[in-house]
Motif scaffolding. Structure first.
Motif, PDB file in Angstrom:
ATOM      1  N   PHE A 224      14.040 -31.717  -8.020  1.00  0.00           N
ATOM      2  CA  PHE A 224      14.240 -30.340  -8.492  1.00  0.00           C
ATOM      3  C   PHE A 224      13.103 -29.912  -9.415  1.00  0.00           C
ATOM      4  N   LEU A 225      12.738 -30.777 -10.366  1.00  0.00           N
ATOM      5  CA  LEU A 225      11.652 -30.437 -11.301  1.00  0.00           C
ATOM      6  C   LEU A 225      10.324 -30.278 -10.563  1.00  0.00           C
ATOM      7  N   LEU A 226      10.059 -31.169  -9.591  1.00  0.00           N
ATOM      8  CA  LEU A 226       8.831 -31.058  -8.806  1.00  0.00           C
ATOM      9  C   LEU A 226       8.811 -29.766  -7.992  1.00  0.00           C
ATOM     10  N   THR A 227       9.935 -29.477  -7.326  1.00  0.00           N
ATOM     11  CA  THR A 227       9.995 -28.312  -6.445  1.00  0.00           C
ATOM     12  C   THR A 227       9.919 -27.010  -7.226  1.00  0.00           C
ATOM     13  N   ALA A 228      10.692 -26.913  -8.307  1.00  0.00           N
ATOM     14  CA  ALA A 228      10.681 -25.694  -9.113  1.00  0.00           C
ATOM     15  C   ALA A 228       9.325 -25.487  -9.781  1.00  0.00           C
ATOM     16  N   GLY A 229       8.732 -26.573 -10.283  1.00  0.00           N
ATOM     17  CA  GLY A 229       7.413 -26.463 -10.924  1.00  0.00           C
ATOM     18  C   GLY A 229       6.346 -26.025  -9.940  1.00  0.00           C
TER      19      GLY A 229
END
Length: 308
Positions: free
Chosen positions: A34-39
């Motif tokens: 999630f953090l990778l995708t949102a970032g």
């Protein structure tokens, strides 16, 4: 048999969770992705604006939709741990449904803007900086490869994890498409490749967005879950031994994997009314996967649908 209805209920424990038990490892994997995708979605949106690439902006919208899906999976993990109380006897599972509805509605607006902008650019192509577009798309490919590996190596029995992996694979294909468009523009100078790709990506977004909206509305309206036919179920229950009449079958969705049902039955002459609730609940669980059932036993002759 007496004249008063016998209210006999069979239900699972109120705190029972019907989804696959979630491990801390799976939750950490989804949080990382999630953090990778949102970032990266933020980076991609900024890069698309700088490069003038509508395709990158559209794919950023796709990444945002998948980030939202990953966030909803995390919410599902956390909500499953919240205790029920006297006012919320089913807990807080519908929080996820409300979030999905808001997410889907927002994405539909984004798709409308992308489609409008794509038509404008097809009629009047804009200058595309293919170099920056290629760099941003390549970074996206690496991010999605990392995310796909993290999810693929987790517990395959976790439905949240499997769903998240499908979203990341979709993002991976979007990154490959953006790279292809960037290389095509660099080699041919055809700027029209950018808005054409944006329309294809928008199609992916609108499919997932509409699915979120329609499924959320079905749940909030307490519509009968897909694959459940009330008339057919009443007819089948009427054929079970000891049951004379069946009526007032209702079923609705509590969460993605939990269906709740209620039904009224009456006993045949000589049958034990107390034997019917476990019989009905067991049949519904085994044949329809409904594991949270309330059965009310009424006097024979009180239901409109009768055994023939």
């Amino acid at each position: 048999m007496g004249s008063a209805p016998e209210h006999v209920h069979t239900e699972g424990d109120l705190g029972h969770q019907h989804a696959t038990e979630v491990t801390q490892s799976n939750e950490r994997r989804i949080r990382l992705v999630f953090l990778l995708t949102a970032g990266y979605a933020l980076v991609q949106a900024i890069g698309g604006w700088i490069a003038g690439s509508l395709a990158l902006i559209a794919d950023a919208g796709h990444m945002i939709s998948d980030s939202a899906a990953l966030l909803l999976a995390l919410v599902a993990y956390r909500v499953a741990r919240w205790p029920i109380d006297a006012q919320r006897t089913y807990g807080f599972h519908r929080v996820r449904v409300l979030a999905a509805l808001a997410n889907g509605a927002t994405l539909l607006l984004l798709v409308a803007w992308i489609a409008w902008e794509a038509v404008q650019r097809i009629n009047q192509p804009a200058e595309i900086l293919a170099g920056p577009m290629l760099i941003v798309a390549t970074i996206g490919l690496l991010v999605n490869l990392i995310g796909a590996y993290a999810l693929w190596s987790g517990d395959s029995g976790d439905s949240n994890l499997r769903g998240a992996l499908l979203h990341v694979v979709g993002d991976l294909l979007g990154s490959i498409g953006a790279i292809t468009a960037a290389v095509g523009i660099m080699l041919t100078g055809w700027a029209i490749l950018d808005p054409l790709l944006s329309v294809l990506v928008a199609g992916l977004v609108i499919r997932s967005a509409w699915g979120l909206v329609s499924d959320s509305i079905r749940v909030l309206l307490q519509a009968t879950p897909k694959g459940i036919d009330a008339t057919e179920i009443e007819a089948s229950l009427r054929d079970l031994p000891g049951i004379a009449e069946v009526g007032h079958f209702h079923a609705w969705t509590l969460t993605d994997e939990s269906i709740i049902a209620t039904v009224h039955v009456s006993a045949d002459q000589g049958a034990d009314p107390l034997s019917l609730p476990p019989l009905v609940a067991s049949w519904l669980q085994e044949t329809r996967g409904i594991d949270h059932v309330t059965v009310q036993v009424d006097p024979r002759g009180s239901l409109l649908t009768r055994h023939t």
